[in-house]
Design a protein around this motif. Structure first.
Motif, mmCIF file in Angstrom:
data_model
loop_
_atom_site.group_PDB
_atom_site.id
_atom_site.type_symbol
_atom_site.label_atom_id
_atom_site.label_comp_id
_atom_site.label_asym_id
_atom_site.label_seq_id
_atom_site.Cartn_x
_atom_site.Cartn_y
_atom_site.Cartn_z
ATOM 1 N N UNK A 111 17.092 5.362 -0.753
ATOM 2 C CA UNK A 111 16.996 4.928 -2.144
ATOM 3 C C UNK A 111 15.543 4.951 -2.634
ATOM 4 N N UNK A 112 15.385 5.083 -3.923
ATOM 5 C CA UNK A 112 14.047 5.086 -4.516
ATOM 6 C C UNK A 112 13.385 3.731 -4.288
ATOM 7 N N UNK A 113 12.136 3.772 -3.853
ATOM 8 C CA UNK A 113 11.359 2.549 -3.620
ATOM 9 C C UNK A 113 9.879 2.880 -3.747
ATOM 10 N N UNK A 114 9.072 1.837 -3.939
ATOM 11 C CA UNK A 114 7.624 2.009 -3.970
ATOM 12 C C UNK A 114 7.125 2.198 -2.540
ATOM 13 N N UNK A 115 6.308 3.233 -2.335
ATOM 14 C CA UNK A 115 5.850 3.581 -1.000
ATOM 15 C C UNK A 115 4.360 3.261 -0.812
ATOM 16 N N UNK A 116 3.985 3.087 0.442
ATOM 17 C CA UNK A 116 2.617 2.694 0.760
ATOM 18 C C UNK A 116 1.586 3.715 0.308
ATOM 19 N N UNK A 117 1.950 4.978 0.158
ATOM 20 C CA UNK A 117 0.990 6.019 -0.208
ATOM 21 C C UNK A 117 0.775 6.133 -1.721
ATOM 22 N N UNK A 118 1.475 5.277 -2.488
ATOM 23 C CA UNK A 118 1.243 5.234 -3.927
ATOM 24 C C UNK A 118 2.302 5.893 -4.785
ATOM 25 N N UNK A 119 3.365 6.397 -4.174
ATOM 26 C CA UNK A 119 4.445 7.030 -4.925
ATOM 27 C C UNK A 119 5.662 6.110 -4.985
ATOM 28 N N UNK A 120 6.447 6.300 -6.011
ATOM 29 C CA UNK A 120 7.819 5.778 -6.048
ATOM 30 C C UNK A 120 8.658 6.960 -5.599
ATOM 31 N N UNK A 121 9.471 6.800 -4.529
ATOM 32 C CA UNK A 121 9.981 7.927 -3.756
ATOM 33 C C UNK A 121 11.398 7.662 -3.275
ATOM 34 N N UNK A 142 -7.750 5.620 -1.986
ATOM 35 C CA UNK A 142 -8.817 6.334 -1.297
ATOM 36 C C UNK A 142 -8.284 6.730 0.075
ATOM 37 N N UNK A 143 -8.986 7.605 0.758
ATOM 38 C CA UNK A 143 -8.585 8.008 2.099
ATOM 39 C C UNK A 143 -8.508 6.790 3.019
ATOM 40 N N UNK A 144 -9.482 5.900 2.911
ATOM 41 C CA UNK A 144 -9.517 4.705 3.753
ATOM 42 C C UNK A 144 -8.340 3.774 3.453
ATOM 43 N N UNK A 145 -8.032 3.598 2.159
ATOM 44 C CA UNK A 145 -6.897 2.762 1.777
ATOM 45 C C UNK A 145 -5.587 3.356 2.280
ATOM 46 N N UNK A 146 -5.466 4.676 2.217
ATOM 47 C CA UNK A 146 -4.258 5.348 2.680
ATOM 48 C C UNK A 146 -4.077 5.170 4.184
ATOM 49 N N UNK A 147 -5.155 5.332 4.935
ATOM 50 C CA UNK A 147 -5.092 5.141 6.392
ATOM 51 C C UNK A 147 -4.696 3.710 6.721
ATOM 52 N N UNK A 148 -5.291 2.751 6.041
ATOM 53 C CA UNK A 148 -4.975 1.338 6.273
ATOM 54 C C UNK A 148 -3.514 1.039 5.908
#
Length: 160
Positions: A111-121, A142-148
């Motif tokens: 189901x569609x949900x908000x994802x950690x990488x910044x997308x609704x997916x 940012x790259x650092x935020x995405x890794x975290x």
């Protein structure tokens, strides 16, 4: 007629293009129009009535498809008992397109949900066995935020 004179040829040539094999390619074209707003560019039927080739315009890109042809080793996901490939659509309103696809006959995989990488997916499977993910980008990391965020998501998964 050269490619410049035939929009169906030029629309199907640039970039990387998925080429889907379907059991029932004509029905798949109808489904993709209804579910995703695809527009048919060209259809080349074989003498036996199956489709040798078709090209659709979908979400600003080309998608080619053909009917299964087992004698040439061309099998769709249903015959193969699944697919390892997911086709991704980036769209302005994932919730609306997801609902449209489900209403057209797609099966909800995720189901569609908000994802950690910044997308609704979310992910659906079409009636022919192909999987389609779709997303609307909501926030830039940012790259650092995405890794975290990825590590936090992995940790949460491991705790389940």
């Amino acid at each position: 007629m050269n490619n410049a004179e035939n929009p169906a040829n030029s629309a199907c040539m640039p970039g990387v293009i998925p080429h889907l094999v379907c059991a029932g390619a004509a029905a798949a074209i109808d489904f993709y129009a209804k579910a995703f707003g695809a527009t048919e560019m060209i259809r080349l039927p074989a003498a036996n009535g199956k489709l040798m080739h078709a090209c659709l315009s979908l979400n600003g890109a080309a998608v080619m498809l053909a009917d299964e042809c087992p004698e040439q080793g061309m099998l769709g996901p249903k015959s193969l008992k699944g697919t390892p490939v997911t086709i991704h659509l980036t769209v302005p309103d994932v919730d609306a397109l997801f609902s449209q696809a489900v209403n057209a006959g797609a099966t909800v995989i995720m189901p569609v949900a908000d994802m950690f990488w910044g997308d609704r997916y979310g992910i659906v499977e079409d009636p022919f066995g192909h999987r389609w993910s779709m997303a609307t980008h909501q926030r830039q990391l940012t790259k650092e935020e995405l890794i975290e965020a990825a590590r936090a998501a992995e940790d949460a998964c491991l705790k389940k």
